[in-house]
Structures are given as C-alpha cells and as structure tokens.
Motif scaffolding. Sequence first.
Motif, PDB file in Angstrom:
ATOM      1  N   ILE A  65       0.998  -1.415   0.100  1.00 22.38           N
ATOM      2  CA  ILE A  65       0.255   0.205   0.165  1.00 22.38           C
ATOM      3  C   ILE A  65       1.226   0.880   0.044  1.00 22.38           C
ATOM      4  O   ILE A  65       1.291   1.380   1.260  1.00 22.38           O
ATOM      5  CB  ILE A  65      -1.085   0.049   1.349  1.00 22.38           C
ATOM      6  N   GLY A  66       0.280   2.421  -0.818  1.00 20.79           N
ATOM      7  CA  GLY A  66       1.597   3.194  -1.364  1.00 20.79           C
ATOM      8  C   GLY A  66       1.334   4.578  -0.712  1.00 20.79           C
ATOM      9  O   GLY A  66       1.944   5.415  -0.985  1.00 20.79           O
ATOM     10  N   GLU A  67      -0.094   4.635  -0.284  1.00 23.82           N
ATOM     11  CA  GLU A  67      -0.720   5.815  -0.031  1.00 23.82           C
ATOM     12  C   GLU A  67      -1.553   5.140   1.217  1.00 23.82           C
ATOM     13  O   GLU A  67      -2.159   4.902   1.450  1.00 23.82           O
ATOM     14  CB  GLU A  67      -1.357   6.509  -0.419  1.00 23.82           C
ATOM     15  N   MET A  79      -1.415   3.390  14.033  1.00 21.81           N
ATOM     16  CA  MET A  79      -0.185   4.402  14.025  1.00 21.81           C
ATOM     17  C   MET A  79       1.112   3.652  12.989  1.00 21.81           C
ATOM     18  O   MET A  79       1.763   4.400  12.733  1.00 21.81           O
ATOM     19  CB  MET A  79       0.089   5.027  15.810  1.00 21.81           C
ATOM     20  N   GLN A  80       1.357   2.690  13.516  1.00 18.09           N
ATOM     21  CA  GLN A  80       2.885   2.267  12.427  1.00 18.09           C
ATOM     22  C   GLN A  80       2.590   2.020  10.862  1.00 18.09           C
ATOM     23  O   GLN A  80       3.537   2.677  10.246  1.00 18.09           O
ATOM     24  CB  GLN A  80       2.730   0.807  13.241  1.00 18.09           C
ATOM     25  N   ARG A  81       1.172   1.433  10.986  1.00 17.84           N
ATOM     26  CA  ARG A  81       1.374   1.286   9.108  1.00 17.84           C
ATOM     27  C   ARG A  81       0.876   2.975   8.524  1.00 17.84           C
ATOM     28  O   ARG A  81       1.232   2.533   7.546  1.00 17.84           O
ATOM     29  CB  ARG A  81      -0.959   0.962   8.777  1.00 17.84           C
ATOM     30  N   MET A  82       0.692   3.706   9.372  1.00 22.00           N
ATOM     31  CA  MET A  82       0.326   5.291   8.786  1.00 22.00           C
ATOM     32  C   MET A  82       1.815   5.428   8.430  1.00 22.00           C
ATOM     33  O   MET A  82       1.927   6.103   7.289  1.00 22.00           O
ATOM     34  CB  MET A  82      -0.575   5.901   9.738  1.00 22.00           C
ATOM     35  N   LYS A  83       2.635   5.535   8.973  1.00 22.00           N
ATOM     36  CA  LYS A  83       3.940   6.128   9.287  1.00 22.00           C
ATOM     37  C   LYS A  83       4.569   5.479   8.528  1.00 22.00           C
ATOM     38  O   LYS A  83       5.221   5.856   7.959  1.00 22.00           O
ATOM     39  CB  LYS A  83       4.594   6.016  10.498  1.00 22.00           C
ATOM     40  N   THR A  85       4.292   3.778   5.617  1.00 27.69           N
ATOM     41  CA  THR A  85       3.284   3.915   4.856  1.00 27.69           C
ATOM     42  C   THR A  85       3.494   5.416   3.953  1.00 27.69           C
ATOM     43  O   THR A  85       3.772   5.365   2.696  1.00 27.69           O
ATOM     44  CB  THR A  85       1.222   3.564   4.545  1.00 27.69           C
ATOM     45  N   GLU A  86       3.576   6.155   4.822  1.00 27.51           N
ATOM     46  CA  GLU A  86       3.315   7.932   4.393  1.00 27.51           C
ATOM     47  C   GLU A  86       5.656   8.110   4.208  1.00 27.51           C
ATOM     48  O   GLU A  86       5.672   8.789   2.446  1.00 27.51           O
ATOM     49  CB  GLU A  86       3.344   8.378   5.573  1.00 27.51           C
ATOM     50  N   GLY A  87       6.162   7.318   4.550  1.00 29.41           N
ATOM     51  CA  GLY A  87       7.644   7.015   4.746  1.00 29.41           C
ATOM     52  C   GLY A  87       7.883   6.129   3.824  1.00 29.41           C
ATOM     53  O   GLY A  87       9.461   5.927   3.778  1.00 29.41           O
ATOM     54  N   LYS A 194      10.150   9.552  -0.948  1.00 30.11           N
ATOM     55  CA  LYS A 194       8.651  10.425   0.115  1.00 30.11           C
ATOM     56  C   LYS A 194       7.671  11.358  -0.183  1.00 30.11           C
ATOM     57  O   LYS A 194       8.277  12.548  -1.160  1.00 30.11           O
ATOM     58  CB  LYS A 194       9.332  10.897   1.705  1.00 30.11           C
ATOM     59  N   LYS A 195       6.174  11.456  -0.027  1.00 30.72           N
ATOM     60  CA  LYS A 195       5.840  12.002  -0.424  1.00 30.72           C
ATOM     61  C   LYS A 195       4.985  13.499  -0.055  1.00 30.72           C
ATOM     62  O   LYS A 195       5.697  13.431   1.470  1.00 30.72           O
ATOM     63  CB  LYS A 195       4.795  11.412  -0.973  1.00 30.72           C
TER      64      LYS A 195
END
Length: 229
Positions: A65-67, A79-83, A85-87, A194-195
């Motif tokens: 998952i890229g976004e 929190m872990q997966r969001m961080k 993925t964002e990075g 990173k976006k």
Amino acid sequence: MIKKIDILGMQLDDYTVREAIHRVEAFPDDNFPKSIENISMQMLMETEHDPVLKEVISSLDLAVIGEKEILEVAGAKTMQRMKETEGNDFFFEFMKRIERNRKRIFLLGETEEKTEKIKQQLLEEYPKLLLEGEYALENCVGNLEAVINDLNAANPDIVLSVLPAPKQEHFFWEHKDKISAKIWYGLGENGIGKKSGMKKKFKSLLHRGRLKSSIEKYEKKMEENRPGE
C-alpha cells in the motif's frame, strides 16, 4: 498471519514493513518472476475500467500500500502502518537489503530523462547497488521484444519498474512469462521517495474522496446484487 484489506473486490496485503520483508525473503524458489507493486489510490480507481490492471493487482505476490489514505478509507489505519506507508519505508528497507546482499537490478522507465534521473537517485542513495542495466520505453521502436531481450541479457535478480500505471501493469501482464528475473517490483512513476508538498497533499485528498465514493458505489452494487434481496 495473513493480513488483508478488501477494496473494490480486491484483497490487498496489509503487512508491517518487517512482515512484508519476511514474506519476500520466504518467496518460494519457483515460478519466477514474483511480483511486488506499490498500490496507489489512482490505480485502485482505474481498476473499475481496466480489467488487466485489476487482475494484476489481485494476483500480486505482495501488494504494498503506497498511500496512507488507502488505509484510512479501508478503516485499517494504525499509527505504525500510517507512518510506514507515508515514509515509503518498505521500499527503503527492501533496497537496503538488495544492496547489502549484492542483488542485481535492472531499471525500466518510460522516458530516458526520467529513467536517468531515477538511476542517479538510486546510486546516490545506494552507492554499492549493482545496477546492471536500464531501458526507457520511448527508445523502443516497434514491438517490445527488444526490451525483454536487453532485460534478460543483463541477467538481473530484480526488475525495478518506474513506468506509470496502468502501462506498468499491462507491460508486466503481457511479458511476465518472458522475464527471467526473480522479482518484478513495480514502483510506478512516483514510488521512489517520500511524498511531500502542498500540491501532492491536495491531490491525495482529492483522490481519497474519489476512492471513498468508488468504494461506496461498489458496496451498494454488491448489496443490491445479493441473492434474495
């Protein structure tokens, strides 16, 4: 444990970076190439009108998952997966291991300018990377057999694709049986870093709204088509 999220009838992997890396390392030594791709919101929405794209995503050996917005609309955000993925953490961890284990890379891009730019970024970030060759599709005249011949002649372990979707997925679907590399990693044209930036944030918010709407329409359609209802 198999971790999946269901979006538009597709089962996407939802592993932590550590779990995803372990899955890659456990890929069985048969039926090459194994397929990994970064999944964007745009790709998911385009599957509504592109059956090849949907088939490729559904059959990936590992969907990354890229976004982070995908996690949000799927109700799977932690929190872990969001961080992670964002990075774009999976990509960086994957590349560090590729460099350390001396695996050979072949870079596949759309234009010579973009391919060369990404090549330099990779070599700057990973100076010991074994980049055995690259090919920009704009330089191919006629059919794409020349691309496959150059790719296989380089004898890479990994094909790193930075083609835009869905061209990337159509290329893989058409030629996967001819690719001798062990792993196909489809990053897409924006999957290397990173976006950041307001323009990208606005675009992400726009795609998030559209993806959420697509999911709601899909679920409503499925509900209406259930037997006896």
